[in-house]
Design an enzyme around this catalytic site. Structure first.
Site, PDB file in Angstrom:
ATOM      1  N   ASP A  54       0.856  -1.179   0.000  1.00  0.00           N
ATOM      2  CA  ASP A  54       0.000   0.000   0.000  1.00  0.00           C
ATOM      3  C   ASP A  54       0.893   1.230   0.000  1.00  0.00           C
ATOM      4  O   ASP A  54       2.064   1.169   0.433  1.00  0.00           O
ATOM      5  CB  ASP A  54      -0.919   0.008   1.227  1.00  0.00           C
ATOM      6  CG  ASP A  54      -1.914   1.164   1.187  1.00  0.00           C
ATOM      7  OD1 ASP A  54      -2.745   1.192   0.264  1.00  0.00           O
ATOM      8  OD2 ASP A  54      -1.845   2.056   2.057  1.00  0.00           O
ATOM      9  N   GLU A  84       0.998   5.735   0.522  1.00  0.00           N
ATOM     10  CA  GLU A  84       0.377   7.012   0.875  1.00  0.00           C
ATOM     11  C   GLU A  84       1.051   8.088   0.039  1.00  0.00           C
ATOM     12  O   GLU A  84       2.253   7.997  -0.259  1.00  0.00           O
ATOM     13  CB  GLU A  84       0.529   7.305   2.365  1.00  0.00           C
ATOM     14  CG  GLU A  84      -0.107   6.278   3.292  1.00  0.00           C
ATOM     15  CD  GLU A  84      -1.615   6.142   3.142  1.00  0.00           C
ATOM     16  OE1 GLU A  84      -2.244   7.076   2.578  1.00  0.00           O
ATOM     17  OE2 GLU A  84      -2.154   5.112   3.557  1.00  0.00           O
ATOM     18  N   GLU A 134      -5.923  18.208   2.792  1.00  0.00           N
ATOM     19  CA  GLU A 134      -6.856  17.083   2.659  1.00  0.00           C
ATOM     20  C   GLU A 134      -6.119  15.739   2.650  1.00  0.00           C
ATOM     21  O   GLU A 134      -6.627  14.732   3.160  1.00  0.00           O
ATOM     22  CB  GLU A 134      -7.723  17.228   1.409  1.00  0.00           C
ATOM     23  CG  GLU A 134      -6.975  17.396   0.105  1.00  0.00           C
ATOM     24  CD  GLU A 134      -6.678  18.849  -0.243  1.00  0.00           C
ATOM     25  OE1 GLU A 134      -6.549  19.135  -1.451  1.00  0.00           O
ATOM     26  OE2 GLU A 134      -6.591  19.682   0.687  1.00  0.00           O
ATOM     27  N   HIS A 137      -5.232   6.212   7.842  1.00  0.00           N
ATOM     28  CA  HIS A 137      -4.554   5.398   6.850  1.00  0.00           C
ATOM     29  C   HIS A 137      -3.060   5.379   7.160  1.00  0.00           C
ATOM     30  O   HIS A 137      -2.479   6.372   7.586  1.00  0.00           O
ATOM     31  CB  HIS A 137      -4.757   5.973   5.437  1.00  0.00           C
ATOM     32  CG  HIS A 137      -6.142   5.815   4.929  1.00  0.00           C
ATOM     33  ND1 HIS A 137      -6.443   5.118   3.778  1.00  0.00           N
ATOM     34  CD2 HIS A 137      -7.335   6.250   5.414  1.00  0.00           C
ATOM     35  CE1 HIS A 137      -7.753   5.137   3.574  1.00  0.00           C
ATOM     36  NE2 HIS A 137      -8.303   5.828   4.558  1.00  0.00           N
ATOM     37  N   ASP A 161      -2.211  -0.644   6.552  1.00  0.00           N
ATOM     38  CA  ASP A 161      -3.197  -1.003   5.537  1.00  0.00           C
ATOM     39  C   ASP A 161      -2.756  -2.234   4.752  1.00  0.00           C
ATOM     40  O   ASP A 161      -3.589  -3.057   4.352  1.00  0.00           O
ATOM     41  CB  ASP A 161      -3.444   0.174   4.591  1.00  0.00           C
ATOM     42  CG  ASP A 161      -4.298   1.264   5.240  1.00  0.00           C
ATOM     43  OD1 ASP A 161      -4.674   1.092   6.415  1.00  0.00           O
ATOM     44  OD2 ASP A 161      -4.580   2.273   4.569  1.00  0.00           O
TER      45      ASP A 161
END
Length: 235
Positions: free
Chosen positions: A7, A9, A52, A150, A155
């Protein structure tokens, strides 16, 4: 079979818009069992972090500044990935960022032929259902109580559990015969289908009689006679 569940980010949704990968977490699995081998790194994106995006993963520029650049870990990452299939949730997103970073380093892209997308698998198994990682973990009873934000490695760990469930659950590899061949045995070492374990290794057990004795029938009759006006005697 070796597989890597991973995963990422990022600072945003599209590497073509200048967004960068800031964290990657990879879990090694052999025959869909985690081996304990992981690759995890944070990267300095050399740009700002939109509010965000930070709200999703909690990674601020203050935290990431001074971390290694992607190029500093790229060779180690590629070595860890090897030639294994790469499992990700909405895999096109993660592959897009990974290959954009590799291209910026002048390195070869990871082939899309290696992509295993758990969203695509879940969509086939559960058409019309919610397909987020949270929703699917809830469906399969995977504990995510420790996931407040997250995080790439966290994750990936959850996704590894979900992937096993999507591919058939924890019964994968279950041996129903006590004398099943050990891992590494060749097909020729196993008994033919339908034969089971050779009978020479099993004790002989004669068939058990299932007909009740006269004494058992008499006791049963006495027991049934104790019911007053039973339903089964009514016309």
């Amino acid at each position: 079979m070796r597989e890597i569940v991973f995963d990422t980010e990022t600072t945003g949704f599209d590497p073509k818009g200048g967004h960068r990968l800031v964290e990657i977490g990879c879990i090694e699995m052999i025959h869909r069992v985690p081996t304990g081998q992981v690759f995890h790194a944070y990267f300095d994106p050399e740009r700002d972090m939109p509010a965000e995006a930070e709200a999703v993963h909690g990674l601020s520029i203050a935290f990431l500044t001074g971390k290694p650049k992607f190029v500093e870990h790229a060779a180690d990452l590629i070595t860890f990935l090897g030639d294994a299939p790469l499992v990700a949730h909405n895999a096109a997103f993660d592959f897009g960022f990974l290959n954009a970073e590799l291209a910026a380093c002048g390195m070869q892209a990871v082939s899309l032929d290696r992509m295993v997308d758990t969203i695509a698998i879940a969509r086939r198994k559960h058409p019309g259902a919610k397909l987020s990682l949270d929703a699917l973990c809830s469906r399969y009873g995977i504990d995510r109580s420790h996931r407040t934000r997250h995080g790439a490695l966290l994750d990936a760990e959850l996704l590894a559990q979900l992937y096993v469930e999507l591919m058939g659950g924890r019964q994968i590899g279950l041996e129903l015969a006590a004398d099943a061949p050990a891992v590494g045995a060749t097909a020729g070492d196993a008994p033919a289908l339908g034969q089971g374990t050779p009978s020479a290794t099993r004790p002989f057990r004669p068939a058990r009689p299932h007909r009740p004795s006269d004494a058992e029938l008499a006791r049963h009759g006495e027991f049934m006679a104790g019911f007053a006006d039973p339903l089964w005697t009514r016309g």
